[in-house]
Scaffold this motif. Structure first.
Motif, PDB file in Angstrom:
ATOM      1  N   ALA A  91       0.830  -1.217   0.000  1.00  0.00           N
ATOM      2  CA  ALA A  91       0.000   0.000   0.000  1.00  0.00           C
ATOM      3  C   ALA A  91       0.863   1.266   0.000  1.00  0.00           C
ATOM      4  CB  ALA A  91      -0.942  -0.006   1.206  1.00  0.00           C
ATOM      5  N   VAL A  92       1.960   1.249   0.750  1.00  0.00           N
ATOM      6  CA  VAL A  92       2.841   2.422   0.787  1.00  0.00           C
ATOM      7  C   VAL A  92       3.739   2.477  -0.452  1.00  0.00           C
ATOM      8  CG1 VAL A  92       4.770   3.484   2.033  1.00  0.00           C
ATOM      9  CG2 VAL A  92       2.765   2.650   3.293  1.00  0.00           C
ATOM     10  N   TRP A  93       4.287   1.341  -0.838  1.00  0.00           N
ATOM     11  CA  TRP A  93       5.232   1.317  -1.959  1.00  0.00           C
ATOM     12  C   TRP A  93       4.565   1.520  -3.315  1.00  0.00           C
ATOM     13  CZ3 TRP A  93      10.622  -0.099  -2.650  1.00  0.00           C
ATOM     14  CH2 TRP A  93      11.357   0.016  -1.469  1.00  0.00           C
ATOM     15  N   LYS A  94       3.265   1.354  -3.417  1.00  0.00           N
ATOM     16  CA  LYS A  94       2.608   1.523  -4.724  1.00  0.00           C
ATOM     17  C   LYS A  94       2.833   2.918  -5.289  1.00  0.00           C
ATOM     18  CE  LYS A  94      -1.966   2.619  -3.053  1.00  0.00           C
ATOM     19  NZ  LYS A  94      -2.877   3.521  -3.571  1.00  0.00           N
ATOM     20  N   ASP A  95       2.968   3.916  -4.411  1.00  0.00           N
ATOM     21  CA  ASP A  95       3.244   5.285  -4.864  1.00  0.00           C
ATOM     22  C   ASP A  95       4.564   5.366  -5.638  1.00  0.00           C
ATOM     23  OD1 ASP A  95       0.901   6.050  -3.653  1.00  0.00           O
ATOM     24  OD2 ASP A  95       1.874   6.943  -1.901  1.00  0.00           O
ATOM     25  N   TYR A  96       5.538   4.564  -5.250  1.00  0.00           N
ATOM     26  CA  TYR A  96       6.830   4.561  -5.947  1.00  0.00           C
ATOM     27  C   TYR A  96       6.728   3.979  -7.354  1.00  0.00           C
ATOM     28  CZ  TYR A  96       8.741   5.219  -1.222  1.00  0.00           C
ATOM     29  OH  TYR A  96       9.030   5.677   0.038  1.00  0.00           O
ATOM     30  N   TYR A  97       5.661   3.264  -7.632  1.00  0.00           N
ATOM     31  CA  TYR A  97       5.491   2.586  -8.919  1.00  0.00           C
ATOM     32  C   TYR A  97       4.559   3.329  -9.873  1.00  0.00           C
ATOM     33  CZ  TYR A  97       8.083  -1.483  -7.388  1.00  0.00           C
ATOM     34  OH  TYR A  97       9.096  -2.319  -6.977  1.00  0.00           O
ATOM     35  N   GLU A  98       3.986   4.435  -9.443  1.00  0.00           N
ATOM     36  CA  GLU A  98       2.975   5.105 -10.248  1.00  0.00           C
ATOM     37  C   GLU A  98       3.530   5.982 -11.361  1.00  0.00           C
ATOM     38  OE1 GLU A  98       0.272   6.915  -7.480  1.00  0.00           O
ATOM     39  OE2 GLU A  98      -0.694   5.004  -7.065  1.00  0.00           O
ATOM     40  N   ASP A  99       4.640   6.679 -11.127  1.00  0.00           N
ATOM     41  CA  ASP A  99       5.206   7.548 -12.168  1.00  0.00           C
ATOM     42  C   ASP A  99       5.847   6.709 -13.268  1.00  0.00           C
ATOM     43  OD1 ASP A  99       4.405   9.793 -10.788  1.00  0.00           O
ATOM     44  OD2 ASP A  99       6.355  10.085  -9.820  1.00  0.00           O
ATOM     45  N   GLU A 100       5.987   7.326 -14.422  1.00  0.00           N
ATOM     46  CA  GLU A 100       6.598   6.641 -15.560  1.00  0.00           C
ATOM     47  C   GLU A 100       8.062   6.309 -15.294  1.00  0.00           C
ATOM     48  OE1 GLU A 100       7.523   7.570 -20.229  1.00  0.00           O
ATOM     49  OE2 GLU A 100       5.692   8.402 -19.346  1.00  0.00           O
ATOM     50  N   ASP A 101       8.765   7.225 -14.623  1.00  0.00           N
ATOM     51  CA  ASP A 101      10.178   7.011 -14.302  1.00  0.00           C
ATOM     52  C   ASP A 101      10.333   6.587 -12.852  1.00  0.00           C
ATOM     53  OD1 ASP A 101      11.069   7.801 -16.867  1.00  0.00           O
ATOM     54  OD2 ASP A 101      10.919   9.911 -16.281  1.00  0.00           O
ATOM     55  N   ALA A 102      11.243   5.650 -12.627  1.00  0.00           N
ATOM     56  CA  ALA A 102      11.501   5.163 -11.270  1.00  0.00           C
ATOM     57  C   ALA A 102      12.161   6.259 -10.429  1.00  0.00           C
ATOM     58  CB  ALA A 102      12.402   3.945 -11.321  1.00  0.00           C
ATOM     59  N   PRO A 103      11.697   6.456  -9.199  1.00  0.00           N
ATOM     60  CA  PRO A 103      12.294   7.482  -8.344  1.00  0.00           C
ATOM     61  C   PRO A 103      13.652   7.052  -7.771  1.00  0.00           C
ATOM     62  CG  PRO A 103      10.549   6.354  -7.178  1.00  0.00           C
ATOM     63  CD  PRO A 103      10.538   5.823  -8.585  1.00  0.00           C
ATOM     64  N   PHE A 104      13.922   5.757  -7.775  1.00  0.00           N
ATOM     65  CA  PHE A 104      15.193   5.232  -7.282  1.00  0.00           C
ATOM     66  C   PHE A 104      15.408   3.828  -7.834  1.00  0.00           C
ATOM     67  CE2 PHE A 104      11.975   4.467  -4.020  1.00  0.00           C
ATOM     68  CZ  PHE A 104      12.098   3.108  -3.788  1.00  0.00           C
ATOM     69  N   ALA A 105      16.630   3.342  -7.652  1.00  0.00           N
ATOM     70  CA  ALA A 105      16.985   1.985  -8.086  1.00  0.00           C
ATOM     71  C   ALA A 105      17.975   1.415  -7.076  1.00  0.00           C
ATOM     72  CB  ALA A 105      17.607   2.024  -9.474  1.00  0.00           C
ATOM     73  N   TRP A 106      18.073   0.099  -7.006  1.00  0.00           N
ATOM     74  CA  TRP A 106      19.030  -0.534  -6.114  1.00  0.00           C
ATOM     75  C   TRP A 106      19.628  -1.758  -6.779  1.00  0.00           C
ATOM     76  CZ3 TRP A 106      13.778  -0.990  -5.522  1.00  0.00           C
ATOM     77  CH2 TRP A 106      13.239  -2.266  -5.401  1.00  0.00           C
ATOM     78  N   LYS A 107      20.744  -2.204  -6.220  1.00  0.00           N
ATOM     79  CA  LYS A 107      21.447  -3.359  -6.782  1.00  0.00           C
ATOM     80  C   LYS A 107      22.206  -4.054  -5.654  1.00  0.00           C
ATOM     81  CE  LYS A 107      25.054  -4.517 -10.077  1.00  0.00           C
ATOM     82  NZ  LYS A 107      26.046  -3.996 -11.007  1.00  0.00           N
ATOM     83  N   PRO A 108      22.149  -5.395  -5.611  1.00  0.00           N
ATOM     84  CA  PRO A 108      22.899  -6.091  -4.564  1.00  0.00           C
ATOM     85  C   PRO A 108      24.405  -5.981  -4.792  1.00  0.00           C
ATOM     86  CG  PRO A 108      21.941  -7.678  -6.089  1.00  0.00           C
ATOM     87  CD  PRO A 108      21.419  -6.328  -6.477  1.00  0.00           C
ATOM     88  N   GLU A 109      25.107  -5.800  -3.695  1.00  0.00           N
ATOM     89  CA  GLU A 109      26.566  -5.769  -3.712  1.00  0.00           C
ATOM     90  C   GLU A 109      27.122  -6.964  -2.940  1.00  0.00           C
ATOM     91  OE1 GLU A 109      28.557  -1.397  -3.773  1.00  0.00           O
ATOM     92  OE2 GLU A 109      28.360  -2.318  -1.814  1.00  0.00           O
ATOM     93  N   THR A 110      26.501  -7.230  -1.800  1.00  0.00           N
ATOM     94  CA  THR A 110      26.949  -8.306  -0.924  1.00  0.00           C
ATOM     95  C   THR A 110      25.755  -9.169  -0.541  1.00  0.00           C
ATOM     96  OG1 THR A 110      28.647  -6.866   0.002  1.00  0.00           O
ATOM     97  CG2 THR A 110      28.089  -8.823   1.277  1.00  0.00           C
ATOM     98  N   VAL A 111      25.947 -10.486  -0.606  1.00  0.00           N
ATOM     99  CA  VAL A 111      24.920 -11.443  -0.178  1.00  0.00           C
ATOM    100  C   VAL A 111      25.602 -12.484   0.699  1.00  0.00           C
ATOM    101  CG1 VAL A 111      23.335 -13.256  -0.929  1.00  0.00           C
ATOM    102  CG2 VAL A 111      23.479 -11.125  -2.219  1.00  0.00           C
ATOM    103  N   MET A 112      24.989 -12.798   1.833  1.00  0.00           N
ATOM    104  CA  MET A 112      25.486 -13.843   2.730  1.00  0.00           C
ATOM    105  C   MET A 112      24.314 -14.750   3.107  1.00  0.00           C
ATOM    106  SD  MET A 112      27.971 -11.678   5.267  1.00  0.00           S
ATOM    107  CE  MET A 112      26.753 -10.387   5.563  1.00  0.00           C
TER     108      MET A 112
END
Length: 162
Positions: A91-112
């Protein structure tokens, strides 16, 4: 009173039945633990790939795919109050998905992955829309009975350049 194995009925004493069943059980345990176990490296690659696919949901603007990675009992810390449960998180994160362009991005660097192979930690940078790193995320993943990894906790930390 016999044991039926591979189409043949064998007459054996109760003591021999118990010994034979114990031997079969032990062999099944050995087979299951050696044949199907994944190495920690393989599990870490699985989590890295899962986290990457999770991050791709933001790039693709795919809220439905995003929510498929979240465990029902997940907790995300976004802001001052934790978001508890998949429904609240979406419900909160849906706002981040509404615009045509992503407001942010992430990528894994470390996994354990822990030795039991059912919990994992992932972390990496979060970029704003101008390609500047502004945070690092920290996530915990749990392997579901289905074998699929699901995110159970997520917390971002603001990034302070050295």
């Amino acid at each position: 009173r016999g044991i039926f194995i591979l189409g043949h009925n064998y007459e054996v004493s109760n003591m021999k039945k118990v010994a034979l069943l114990c031997l079969i059980f032990a062999l099944e345990c050995i087979f299951a633990s050696t044949s199907f176990a994944q190495s920690i490296e393989d599990l870490e690659k699985d989590v890295f790939d899962t986290e990457s696919a999770f991050a791709k949901t933001m790039v693709d603007r795919d809220l439905q795919a995003f929510q498929s990675f979240i465990a029902e009992d997940a907790v995300f810390w976004s802001g001052s109050e934790p978001l508890r449960g998949k429904e609240n998180i979406v419900a909160v994160w849906k706002d981040y998905y509404e615009d045509e362009d992503a407001p942010f991005a992430w990528k894994p660097e470390t996994v354990m992955v822990v030795a039991s192979g059912n919990l994992a930690f992932s972390t990496g940078p979060v970029w704003n829309s101008k390609n500047g790193i502004y945070a690092y995320y920290n996530s915990v993943w749990r392997k579901a009975k289905s074998g699929r990894w699901q995110i159970v906790t997520d917390k971002g930390q603001k990034y302070c350049a050295p």
